[in-house]
Design an enzyme around this catalytic site. Structure first.
Site, PDB file in Angstrom:
ATOM      1  N   LEU A 389      26.996  42.903  42.333  1.00  0.00           N
ATOM      2  CA  LEU A 389      28.185  43.102  43.161  1.00  0.00           C
ATOM      3  C   LEU A 389      29.324  42.186  42.753  1.00  0.00           C
ATOM      4  CD1 LEU A 389      26.503  43.306  46.691  1.00  0.00           C
ATOM      5  CD2 LEU A 389      27.392  45.215  45.335  1.00  0.00           C
ATOM      6  N   GLY A 390      29.011  41.017  42.241  1.00  0.00           N
ATOM      7  CA  GLY A 390      30.049  40.055  41.869  1.00  0.00           C
ATOM      8  C   GLY A 390      29.434  38.841  41.217  1.00  0.00           C
ATOM      9  N   GLN A 391      30.299  38.023  40.633  1.00  0.00           N
ATOM     10  CA  GLN A 391      29.829  36.844  39.919  1.00  0.00           C
ATOM     11  C   GLN A 391      30.890  35.767  39.997  1.00  0.00           C
ATOM     12  OE1 GLN A 391      28.548  37.632  35.936  1.00  0.00           O
ATOM     13  NE2 GLN A 391      28.190  35.486  35.434  1.00  0.00           N
ATOM     14  N   GLY A 392      30.452  34.513  40.090  1.00  0.00           N
ATOM     15  CA  GLY A 392      31.387  33.390  40.143  1.00  0.00           C
ATOM     16  C   GLY A 392      30.710  32.120  39.684  1.00  0.00           C
ATOM     17  N   GLY A 393      31.390  31.005  39.926  1.00  0.00           N
ATOM     18  CA  GLY A 393      30.907  29.726  39.445  1.00  0.00           C
ATOM     19  C   GLY A 393      29.600  29.288  40.072  1.00  0.00           C
ATOM     20  N   GLY A 395      27.106  31.479  41.174  1.00  0.00           N
ATOM     21  CA  GLY A 395      25.995  32.377  40.972  1.00  0.00           C
ATOM     22  C   GLY A 395      26.426  33.825  40.886  1.00  0.00           C
ATOM     23  N   VAL A 397      25.824  37.819  42.641  1.00  0.00           N
ATOM     24  CA  VAL A 397      25.421  38.524  43.859  1.00  0.00           C
ATOM     25  C   VAL A 397      24.963  39.929  43.496  1.00  0.00           C
ATOM     26  CG1 VAL A 397      26.141  39.354  46.115  1.00  0.00           C
ATOM     27  CG2 VAL A 397      27.019  37.186  45.261  1.00  0.00           C
ATOM     28  N   LYS A 421      22.395  36.497  46.831  1.00  0.00           N
ATOM     29  CA  LYS A 421      23.150  35.555  46.005  1.00  0.00           C
ATOM     30  C   LYS A 421      22.168  34.670  45.246  1.00  0.00           C
ATOM     31  CE  LYS A 421      26.793  32.044  46.367  1.00  0.00           C
ATOM     32  NZ  LYS A 421      27.747  31.401  47.288  1.00  0.00           N
ATOM     33  N   ASP A 524      37.918  27.718  50.217  1.00  0.00           N
ATOM     34  CA  ASP A 524      38.091  28.766  49.205  1.00  0.00           C
ATOM     35  C   ASP A 524      38.458  30.087  49.862  1.00  0.00           C
ATOM     36  OD1 ASP A 524      38.232  29.576  46.579  1.00  0.00           O
ATOM     37  OD2 ASP A 524      36.128  30.148  46.455  1.00  0.00           O
TER      38      ASP A 524
END
Length: 742
Positions: A389-393, A395, A397, A421, A524
C-alpha cells in the site's frame, strides 16, 4: 559527546612502505567508539600507528574541549559555523567576518631522520573526509570562501583576514613562509588570481593557490541557489609527498578520480606540531560556511621515540616481519572466535531482545491483539509486492486479510481487511520506533484516528496491524495519478468532502494536543498521512514520529536521532533552528494541509514565481484575490464563505511566528463556524529568530501588521538546513524524511 577515539594497532603498516594513504583510509562518516567512549585526543604514549576521530554532529559542549572556536566562528544548529549564522542585520553581523574552528589537540606531522638528513624526513600521512554546506540567503550572491586548514597554532585568524583572505592571512602576511599554513580552499569569489568564482585550490602560506581547478565543468557548484551538501575527501601520502582532493554530492560515493592532485611536502611547509581544522571568511557579500560532519585518520609519529640508528635497523625490520605474521595469526583467531562465539551470542541476544520487547508490549494497559507472524505472512501473501500500500522511512505497509478477533464471540470466524506495517529497520532503532509508535497509539481513542488492531514481534520482525482504509490517503485524491493495476479509480473530491476532512483532522489534532491525558505532538501531519475510510471520513495515521510530552512541557526534542524530522512544506520555520517539535509546529503543518486541500496543490510547488503554496496564497490575499487559489478542478462548485474561511485559517496557521498561530481548540471552533478566523495581515510577516516573544504555547495579543522587517529573514532556511550528519539532514524539496504510511 559526539566524538570518539580509536587507535588501530594493526593498521597503516603500509605507511612505512610508501603505499598511498588513500588506499586504505576510511572515508565514511561513521562514529568510532572505544570501550570507555573517551574523546579523541592524540597524546604521547598512546599506542597504535594511527589516530582516528569522528564527529557525526557538533554540539556546543565540544567548544573548549574537543574544538577550539576562534574569530567569528561558532557551534550551533548541529554544525560548525565557520562564519556567523545569524538572522540579524547583514551589514553588522554577516559581512567582513572571518573565523576558524580547529581540533583542540595538535598532531606531529613530521620528524627529522637523524641518519639521512632533513631531505628524508618522516612525514605523516592522513585522510580526512567532511561534509560541508555553503549556503546563501535567497536573492544574495555568495562570497568569499571556505578552507580545510593545517595551521601552526590554534590562534584566531589574523586581523584583516576577511574578504579574499579566507581567514588564513592578511595583506601584510600573505605569502610569508613564516605563516606555515596549508589549506584546501572552496572559493566562491573571483579574485584577480583566481580562475573563476567556483573553484577548488591548494594554498601554501598564501591565498594565491599553487594549484586550482574550476568545479563548473565537473557539474559541482559550491554555493548554488538551492541548498547543496558535499562530501570532501582529502588524502595525503606522506611518503610520496602528494595530496589528492575528491568532492561529490553527499548522496554519492567517493569518486574514482580526484578533483585536484598535487605535489606537497608538508615536512618543508607546516610546523612539526600542527592543528587541523577549518577557516572561512565573508566580504561585502556573505554566505554561511557550515561543516556538518568530520572524520580524520592521521598516521601517528610519537613524540617520545627517536628514529632508530643504523645498527638497529635490521633488528627493527625483523621485528616488523614477525609482528605482521603474528598479526595475521591473531586476526585469523579473532575471525574464528567471531564465527563460532560472537554470532551465536548475537543470535541469542536477538531472541532475548525479542522476548523482552514482547513482554513490554503485553504489559501495556489494554494491550492490542498479538498476532502470530505466520498469520500475518499468510494474510499478506508472504508480503507480496502486489499487496503493498505504501512505503517510507520507517517501513512498508501491506494490505492483508485476517480472521477477526477470536476473543469476540460475535465475530468469530469472520475476516477483516487490515494494513500491516512492517518495520524496515531490524535494529535497536527500529525497535525503538516500533515501541514508541505502539505505546502512543495503543491508548488513543478517537473517531478521526486510524485504529490499531494488533502487533507481532517474532523472529526479529516488527509488525503493526491497523484497520484498513479502503479510500487510501487524502493526497491520492487531491493529486490523481494514473491508476495502477488492481487499484480503484480515484475521483476528485467535492467541496463538502474536503471541508469535512479538514474538520475531522482538526478534531483529531485537538484531541492529541488538549484532550488526551498527555500532550501528543504528531510531528508528521501531511496529506499522505490523512487516511480516508469507506465513507471518506478523515483518519489521521502514521504515528511513527509522534511523541508524547509531559503536560508541563511545551516541546519534544529527540536527542538521539537529531536533525529535523518531517517533510519540506509542512515543517515550521522555527524547527530548523530549535529541532524541537511543538503543538505550534503541528498547527503549522495543519495550515499546509488546509491550503493543500483547498487549492489542490502541494505545499512545495512552483507557481507564478513562488516556490511554496503559502507564499502564493498570501500574495493573492494581499491583492484581494484569495478565492482565485481554490482548486480549479472544483469548477466553481464551492461555498465562497467557507472557502474564504479555510484559506484565511490556513494562512493563520502558517504564521511564521509560532505564538501567533491559533490553537487546535480554536481551530475546531472556527471550522464549526462558531468563531471568526484570526485577522490575517495582507503581507506575510517576516520570520525572525529568536522569536521576540521568547517562547511557545502563548498567544500574542498584538495584531499582526503589514510592516516588512528589515532583518534577514527566511521561512525554511539557514542553520536548520545544515544539521545533521548521516541522513538526518533537513530534506531537500519534495523529499520526505519519514514515509507516507498509516
Amino acid at each position: 559527546m559526539a566524538v570518539h577515539f580509536l587507535v588501530l594497532p594493526l593498521c597503516f603498516l603500509f605507511l612505512g612502505t610508501g603505499t598511498p594513504a588513500s588506499s586504505a583510509s576510511t572515508t565514511s562518516l561513521t562514529t568510532n567508539t572505544t570501550a570507555d567512549g573517551s574523546p579523541a585526543r592524540q597524546a604521547a604514549g598512546s599506542g597504535g600507528n594511527v589516530t582516528t576521530f569522528s564527529f557525526t554532529t557538533f554540539h556546543g559542549d565540544l567548544r573548549g574541549v574537543n574544538m577550539t572556536v576562534v574569530g567569528d566562528a561558532a557551534i550551533n544548529g548541529g554544525a560548525l559555523q565557520i562564519t556567523p549564522d545569524s538572522l540579524n542585520d547583514a551589514a553588522d553581523f554577516l559581512t567582513n567576518k572571518s573565523g576558524r574552528v580547529l581540533y583542540s589537540a595538535p598532531f606531529r606531522l613530521w620528524r627529522d631522520d637523524k641518519t639521512s638528513g632533513n631531505a628524508n624526513k618522516k612525514v605523516a600521512s592522513f585522510s580526512a573526509v567532511f561534509t560541508v554546506n555553503v549556503f546563501r540567503a535567497p536573492g544574495t550572491e555568495p562570497a568569499e570562501g571556505f578552507a580545510f586548514l593545517i595551521a601552526p597554532s590554534a590562534d584566531k585568524p589574523p586581523p584583516g583576514s576577511y574578504g579574499g583572505f579566507l581567514g588564513l592571512t592578511n595583506a601584510s602576511t600573505d605569502g610569508n613562509a613564516s605563516n606555515r599554513i596549508v589549506a584546501v580552499e572552496l572559493d566562491t569569489e573571483k579574485q584577480p588570481y583566481d580562475p573563476d568564482d567556483n573553484h577548488i585550490g591548494l594554498n601554501v602560506n598564501s591565498v594565491v593557490s599553487v594549484a586550482n581547478v574550476s568545479l563548473r565543468p565537473l557539474g559541482i557548484e559550491i554555493c548554488p541557489v538551492k541548498t547543496a551538501k558535499y562530501n570532501v575527501w582529502i588524502d595525503y601520502d606522506g611518503a610520496a609527498r602528494r595530496i589528492a582532493v575528491y568532492m561529490a554530492d553527499v548522496a554519492e560515493s567517493k569518486p574514482a578520480s580526484p578533483v585536484l592532485a598535487s605535489k606537497l611536502d608538508l615536512g618543508a611547509t607546516v610546523a612539526e606540531s600542527s592543528y587541523f581544522g577549518f577557516s572561512a571568511s565573508t566580504g561585502r557579500k556573505y554566505q554561511l560556511n557550515c561543516v556538518l560532519a568530520w572524520n580524520m585518520t592521521v598516521e601517528r609519529i610519537p613524540w617520545d621515540v627517536d628514529e632508530p640508528s643504523k645498527t638497529s635497523k635490521g633488528l627493527t625490520l625483523g621485528l616488523v616481519a614477525v609482528g605482521v605474521s603474528v598479526a595475521v595469526l591473531v586476526a585469523a583467531a579473532l575471525g574464528c572466535y567471531y564465527l563460532c562465539v560472537v554470532r551465536r551470542r548475537k543470535a541469542k541476544s536477538e531472541e532475548e531482545g525479542s522476548a523482552i520487547t514482547g513482554t513490554m508490549i503485553r504489559s501495556l494497559a489494554g494491550g492490542p491483539r498479538e498476532f502470530d507472524y505466520r498469520e500475518l505472512r499468510k494474510a499478506t501473501n508472504n508480503f507480496d509486492e502486489r499487496m503493498k500500500l505504501g512505503q517510507g522511512g520507517y517501513g512498508v505497509v501491506y494490505r492483508g486479510v485476517v480472521v477477526d478477533d477470536h476473543n469476540n464471540p460475535s465475530t468469530a470466524g469472520t475476516t477483516v481487511e487490515v494494513a500491516v506495517k512492517k518495520f524496515s529497520r531490524a535494529s535497536s532503532q527500529g525497535e525503538n520506533d516500533f515501541l514508541s509508535e505502539l505505546s502512543i497509539i495503543n491508548r488513543l481513542r478517537h473517531k478521526h484516528l486510524v485504529r490499531l488492531v494488533g502487533w507481532s514481534h517474532d523472529n526479529g520482525e516488527l509488525l503493526l496491524v491497523y484497520e484498513y482504509m479502503p479510500n487510501g490517503s487524502l493526497d491520492q485524491h487531491l493529486f490523481i495519478s494514473a491508476p495502477t493495476a488492481g487499484s480503484r479509480p480515484r475521483q476528485p473530491l467535492g467541496w463538502e468532502l474536503r471541508y469535512g476532512i479538514v474538520q475531522g483532522v482538526a478534531s483529531a489534532l485537538h484531541y492529541l494536543h488538549d484532550q488526551y491525558d498527555q500532550r501528543v505532538v504528531h510531528r508528521d501531519l501531511k496529506a499522505s498521512n490523512i487516511m480516508l475510510d469507506a465513507n471518506f471520513t478523515a483518519r489521521l495515521g502514521d504515528f511513527g514520529l509522534a511523541r508524547a510530552i509531559e503536560t508541563d512541557k511545551t516541546s519534544y526534542m529527540e536527542e538521539v536521532a537529531g536533525g529535523v524530522h518531517g517533510t519540506v512544506g509542512y515543517i515550521a520555520p522555527e524547527c530548523f533552528h530549535t529541532e524541537k517539535a511543538t503543538r505550534e509546529s503541528d498547527v503549522y503543518a495543519f495550515g499546509a494541509v488546509i491550503l493543500e486541500t483547498v487549492c489542490g496543490r502541494r505545499p512545495r510547488c512552483d507557481i507564478e514565481g513562488f516556490h511554496f503554496l503559502v507564499d502564493w496564497v498570501w500574495r493573492l490575499h494581499r491583492d484581494g484575490r484569495a478565492l482565485e487559489a481554490v482548486d480549479p478542478n472544483l469548477d466553481g462548485a464551492f461555498d465562497e464563505d467557507d472557502a474564504e474561511r479555510l484559506l484565511m485559517l490556513g494562512l493563520a496557521c502558517s504564521h511564521p511566528t509560532p505564538a501567533e498561530r491559533p490553537k487546535a481548540q480554536a481551530i475546531s471552533q472556527i471550522l464549526m463556524r462558531s468563531m471568526p478566523v484570526p485577522a490575517v495581515p495582507p503581507f506575510k510577516p517576516s520570520f525572525v529568530w529568536p522569536a521576540i516573544d521568547g517562547g511557545f504555547d502563548t498567544m500574542s495579543t498584538a495584531a499582526g501588521t503589514g510592516t516588512m522587517s528589515s532583518l534577514v529573514t527566511s521561512s525554511s532556511t539557514w542553520s536548520g538546513n545544515f544539521a545533521r550528519g548521516s541522513q538526518s539532514h533537513a530534506p531537500a524539496p519534495e523529499q520526505d524524511t519519514s514515509g507516507s504510511l498509516v
